[in-house]
Design an enzyme around this catalytic site. Structure first.
Site, PDB file in Angstrom:
ATOM      1  N   ASN A 163     -12.209  -0.886  -1.275  1.00  0.00           N
ATOM      2  CA  ASN A 163     -11.582  -1.376  -0.052  1.00  0.00           C
ATOM      3  C   ASN A 163     -12.369  -0.944   1.175  1.00  0.00           C
ATOM      4  O   ASN A 163     -12.651   0.262   1.335  1.00  0.00           O
ATOM      5  CB  ASN A 163     -10.156  -0.808   0.061  1.00  0.00           C
ATOM      6  CG  ASN A 163      -9.477  -1.190   1.357  1.00  0.00           C
ATOM      7  OD1 ASN A 163      -9.078  -2.345   1.536  1.00  0.00           O
ATOM      8  ND2 ASN A 163      -9.367  -0.258   2.300  1.00  0.00           N
ATOM      9  N   GLU A 164     -12.731  -1.884   2.022  1.00  0.00           N
ATOM     10  CA  GLU A 164     -13.370  -1.604   3.326  1.00  0.00           C
ATOM     11  C   GLU A 164     -14.398  -0.469   3.234  1.00  0.00           C
ATOM     12  O   GLU A 164     -14.420   0.442   4.072  1.00  0.00           O
ATOM     13  CB  GLU A 164     -12.316  -1.297   4.387  1.00  0.00           C
ATOM     14  CG  GLU A 164     -11.411  -2.482   4.672  1.00  0.00           C
ATOM     15  CD  GLU A 164     -10.475  -2.308   5.867  1.00  0.00           C
ATOM     16  OE1 GLU A 164     -10.391  -1.197   6.429  1.00  0.00           O
ATOM     17  OE2 GLU A 164      -9.829  -3.308   6.250  1.00  0.00           O
ATOM     18  N   ASN A 206      -6.822   1.509   2.490  1.00  0.00           N
ATOM     19  CA  ASN A 206      -7.567   2.758   2.633  1.00  0.00           C
ATOM     20  C   ASN A 206      -7.076   3.818   1.652  1.00  0.00           C
ATOM     21  O   ASN A 206      -7.839   4.668   1.198  1.00  0.00           O
ATOM     22  CB  ASN A 206      -7.436   3.278   4.065  1.00  0.00           C
ATOM     23  CG  ASN A 206      -8.092   2.355   5.081  1.00  0.00           C
ATOM     24  OD1 ASN A 206      -8.983   1.588   4.748  1.00  0.00           O
ATOM     25  ND2 ASN A 206      -7.646   2.425   6.331  1.00  0.00           N
ATOM     26  N   TYR A 214      -7.541  -8.663  11.217  1.00  0.00           N
ATOM     27  CA  TYR A 214      -6.316  -8.351  11.961  1.00  0.00           C
ATOM     28  C   TYR A 214      -6.452  -8.915  13.365  1.00  0.00           C
ATOM     29  O   TYR A 214      -7.526  -8.861  13.963  1.00  0.00           O
ATOM     30  CB  TYR A 214      -6.093  -6.837  12.008  1.00  0.00           C
ATOM     31  CG  TYR A 214      -5.672  -6.274  10.665  1.00  0.00           C
ATOM     32  CD1 TYR A 214      -4.358  -6.389  10.232  1.00  0.00           C
ATOM     33  CD2 TYR A 214      -6.596  -5.657   9.814  1.00  0.00           C
ATOM     34  CE1 TYR A 214      -3.957  -5.897   8.996  1.00  0.00           C
ATOM     35  CE2 TYR A 214      -6.211  -5.168   8.576  1.00  0.00           C
ATOM     36  CZ  TYR A 214      -4.881  -5.288   8.176  1.00  0.00           C
ATOM     37  OH  TYR A 214      -4.498  -4.806   6.945  1.00  0.00           O
ATOM     38  N   GLN A 241       1.353  -6.074   5.796  1.00  0.00           N
ATOM     39  CA  GLN A 241       1.699  -5.754   4.437  1.00  0.00           C
ATOM     40  C   GLN A 241       3.073  -6.360   4.131  1.00  0.00           C
ATOM     41  O   GLN A 241       3.614  -7.072   4.970  1.00  0.00           O
ATOM     42  CB  GLN A 241       1.691  -4.241   4.271  1.00  0.00           C
ATOM     43  CG  GLN A 241       0.289  -3.643   4.521  1.00  0.00           C
ATOM     44  CD  GLN A 241       0.154  -2.182   4.115  1.00  0.00           C
ATOM     45  OE1 GLN A 241       1.023  -1.574   3.543  1.00  0.00           O
ATOM     46  NE2 GLN A 241      -1.007  -1.612   4.450  1.00  0.00           N
ATOM     47  N   GLU A 243       0.854  -1.189   0.000  1.00  0.00           N
ATOM     48  CA  GLU A 243       0.000   0.000   0.000  1.00  0.00           C
ATOM     49  C   GLU A 243       0.888   1.235   0.000  1.00  0.00           C
ATOM     50  O   GLU A 243       1.980   1.230   0.595  1.00  0.00           O
ATOM     51  CB  GLU A 243      -0.899  -0.005   1.257  1.00  0.00           C
ATOM     52  CG  GLU A 243      -1.765   1.250   1.365  1.00  0.00           C
ATOM     53  CD  GLU A 243      -2.909   1.131   2.372  1.00  0.00           C
ATOM     54  OE1 GLU A 243      -2.976   0.107   3.090  1.00  0.00           O
ATOM     55  OE2 GLU A 243      -3.732   2.067   2.428  1.00  0.00           O
ATOM     56  N   GLU A 288      -6.567  -9.003   3.292  1.00  0.00           N
ATOM     57  CA  GLU A 288      -5.727  -8.329   4.298  1.00  0.00           C
ATOM     58  C   GLU A 288      -5.798  -9.161   5.563  1.00  0.00           C
ATOM     59  O   GLU A 288      -6.901  -9.411   6.069  1.00  0.00           O
ATOM     60  CB  GLU A 288      -6.239  -6.918   4.623  1.00  0.00           C
ATOM     61  CG  GLU A 288      -5.904  -5.885   3.586  1.00  0.00           C
ATOM     62  CD  GLU A 288      -6.271  -4.473   4.034  1.00  0.00           C
ATOM     63  OE1 GLU A 288      -6.167  -4.150   5.244  1.00  0.00           O
ATOM     64  OE2 GLU A 288      -6.676  -3.691   3.166  1.00  0.00           O
TER      65      GLU A 288
HETATM   66  O1  AHR Z   1      -3.221  -2.473   6.144  1.00  0.00           O
HETATM   67  C1  AHR Z   1      -3.506  -1.270   6.778  1.00  0.00           C
HETATM   68  C2  AHR Z   1      -4.948  -0.836   6.601  1.00  0.00           C
HETATM   69  O2  AHR Z   1      -5.787  -1.738   7.263  1.00  0.00           O
HETATM   70  C3  AHR Z   1      -5.489  -0.839   5.193  1.00  0.00           C
HETATM   71  O3  AHR Z   1      -5.185   0.330   4.506  1.00  0.00           O
HETATM   72  C4  AHR Z   1      -6.965  -0.945   5.417  1.00  0.00           C
HETATM   73  O4  AHR Z   1      -7.628  -1.531   4.336  1.00  0.00           O
HETATM   74  C5  AHR Z   1      -7.094  -1.711   6.706  1.00  0.00           C
HETATM   75  O5  AHR Z   1      -7.955  -1.100   7.588  1.00  0.00           O
END
Ligand code: AHR
Length: 503
Positions: free
Chosen positions: A171-172, A71, A243, A348, A26, A291
């Site tokens: 994305n999200e 994001n 996450y 990432q 990213e 992700e």
């Molecule tokens: O990976 C960091 C961020 O986590 C990404 O930009 C977003 O998609 C997620 O919230």
């Protein structure tokens, strides 16, 4: 403690898709600028990409890389990143409160991908850009020539199409933090029109719809149902994110991440299949966990005067031994869902919540989580066997109500190599007498046995000291018969055994 996994040669879950070992780049923090791209670095190649970083990415063998966000993408215009560099605009990146210099764009990033042998999973900006712009991006990337944007690509130095096959529709978008957040209805309609134009430009591409991004959102689940109702015929994948954190410092609960991920994947599959039933369709939507990682420590705030820069440290996480068990366990959960999970991207790839860290002007080093990822990527590709686990278990409060077995284990049959890879994580704080019963296999030789363990689960790696890394398990602690592997596993350890079997 004694624990056992049993598998049978005829009982399989599915073939592992190589794309579950994907990465994610990213435009954020030091991932691109001052990370994989550092033109003044002694190890930089003629494109400004660090050779030492590329060597580590190749070691992880990531067949697909999600790009350019995250994001970030929701405020990004891909057209800013093409053409002569001196004409590219320097933009404010409102999402990450940074500057986007547009030195690296699609054409440069494709070159990096070719060098590390990775395809792209390209996320289009659905939030603040138009469906037409997404269609033009597919035209630019994939059409051979004869149209404005495909000729523009040629003029910019890429005679051949980039041939990007995998795309994310935003994305999200379900999250209020997203620049251009939408309701499920708004997203469903916009993504449908975007998908239509993109597939009219190139009908060989595959698309991922944005699923729910975070469990804590009130729309979790209902978002996915509504979105899939709009996009069922447009997409091949539902994208989910996850996450993991040990914010409340509860190690047993933290180690139940693989079971939490099991539920996350299974509920996404259930939603896709429920919508398929509504539509009276046999189509199976696959899951893209595009992700995932451990992320809870690295939230760096900075002084207001330092905000509008590029390539400053943001979201850098230092991983420890407990994260090895969690990342290794999450990978086993992914293998165990090989039938429906077809893409996964470790978020990432460089510096930002990453297994690879760089020092500007200096070396690069491997975080603890580098190793379970590398070993699973190397030896976890093949046919996953359906496991039956017999192990003492414990309970945790929260997302998972089921028993968590102290042993988490998965066995992959690498048919072409005539090898079995046995992964085993001991989540108990004591030695484990581990048995793998391999029914209808004839084992010939234990090729390798390795473990990742440290006396402290808080041990971390650093540029000077690689405290956590794989080591061979001494022969005295493992043995093999025609169909049974036994081994003594250290407390709180990640383990891998490779066995040669008769074809
Ligand atoms: O990976 C960091 C961020 O986590 C990404 O930009 C977003 O998609 C997620 O919230």
């Amino acid at each position: 403690m004694k624990a056992k996994i049993s598998v049978h040669r005829d009982f399989t879950i599915g073939k592992v898709d190589k794309n579950i070992f994907g990465g994610f780049v990213e435009h954020l923090g030091r991932c691109v600028y001052n990370g994989l791209y550092e033109p003044d670095h002694p190890a930089a190649d003629t494109d400004g990409f660090r050779e030492d970083v590329m060597a580590l990415i190749r070691e992880l063998d990531m067949p697909v890389t999600r790009y350019p966000g995250g994001n970030f993408v929701s405020g990004y215009d891909w057209k800013d990143g093409i053409g002569p560099r001196e004409k590219r605009p320097v933009r404010a990146d409102f999402t990450w409160k940074a500057v986007e210099p547009n030195i690296i764009g699609l054409d440069e990033f494709i070159r990096w991908c070719r060098k590390v042998d990775s395809d792209i999973l390209y996320a289009v900006n659905i939030s603040t850009n138009t469906p037409k712009a997404a269609g033009e991006l597919v035209e630019y990337a994939n059409l051979s020539g004869g149209t404005y944007w495909s000729e523009m690509r040629k003029k910019n130095g890429s005679a051949e199409p980039h041939n990007i096959k995998l795309w994310c529709l935003g994305n999200e978008v379900d999250g209020d933090w997203q620049v251009g957040h939408m309701t499920a209805e708004e997203y469903g309609r916009t993504a449908h029109e975007t998908a239509k134009i993109m597939k009219l430009a190139d009908d060989s591409i595959k698309l991922c719809a944005c699923g729910s991004s975070v469990f804590s959102l009130s729309t979790f689940g209902t978002w996915d149902i509504e979105v899939m109702r709009h996009l069922f015929s447009d997409v091949e994948y539902l994208s989910i994110h996850m996450y993991f954190s040990n914010r409340d410092k509860d190690l047993p609960k933290y180690l139940s991440v693989p079971e939490q991920l099991d539920r996350r994947i299974e509920s996404a599959v259930a939603i896709c299949d429920a919508v398929a039933a509504e539509k009276k369709s046999t189509k199976k939507i696959m899951i893209a966990l595009d992700e995932w990682n451990v992320w809870y420590r690295g939230q760096i705030s900075c002084a207001p005067e330092d905000i509008w820069q590029y390539g400053r440290a943001q979201n850098e996480e230092i991983y420890d031994m407990s994260d090895v068990l969690v990342v290794g366990g999450a990978l086993l959960s992914m293998l165990d869902h090989a039938d429906r999970l077809k893409i996964a991207c470790l978020a990432q790839s460089v510096n930002v919540i990453s297994p690879i860290m760089t020092i500007p002007g200096g070396g690069c080093w491997k975080q603890t989580i580098f190793y379970p990822f590398r070993e699973t990527s190397r030896y976890g590709r093949g046919m996953v066997l359906r496991p039956v686990i017999d192990s003492p278990a414990y309970k945790v409060k929260g997302f998972c109500t089921e028993d968590i077995t102290f042993l988490r284990s998965t066995i992959v049959w690498r048919q072409e190599e005539n090898e079995l890879t046995v992964f085993a994580i001991n989540r108990a704080d004591e030695m484990m007498d581990f048995t793998a019963h391999l029914e209808k296999f004839e084992c010939l030789e234990l090729i390798a046995a390795s473990e990742i363990h440290h006396v402290s689960v808080e041990a971390v790696n650093s540029p000077e000291n690689e405290a956590v890394h794989p080591a061979d398990i001494p022969e005295a602690r493992c043995s093999l018969t025609a169909d049974t592997l036994t081994a003594q596993l250290k407390p709180l350890s990640w383990n891998m055994f490779r066995i040669k079997v008769k074809p």
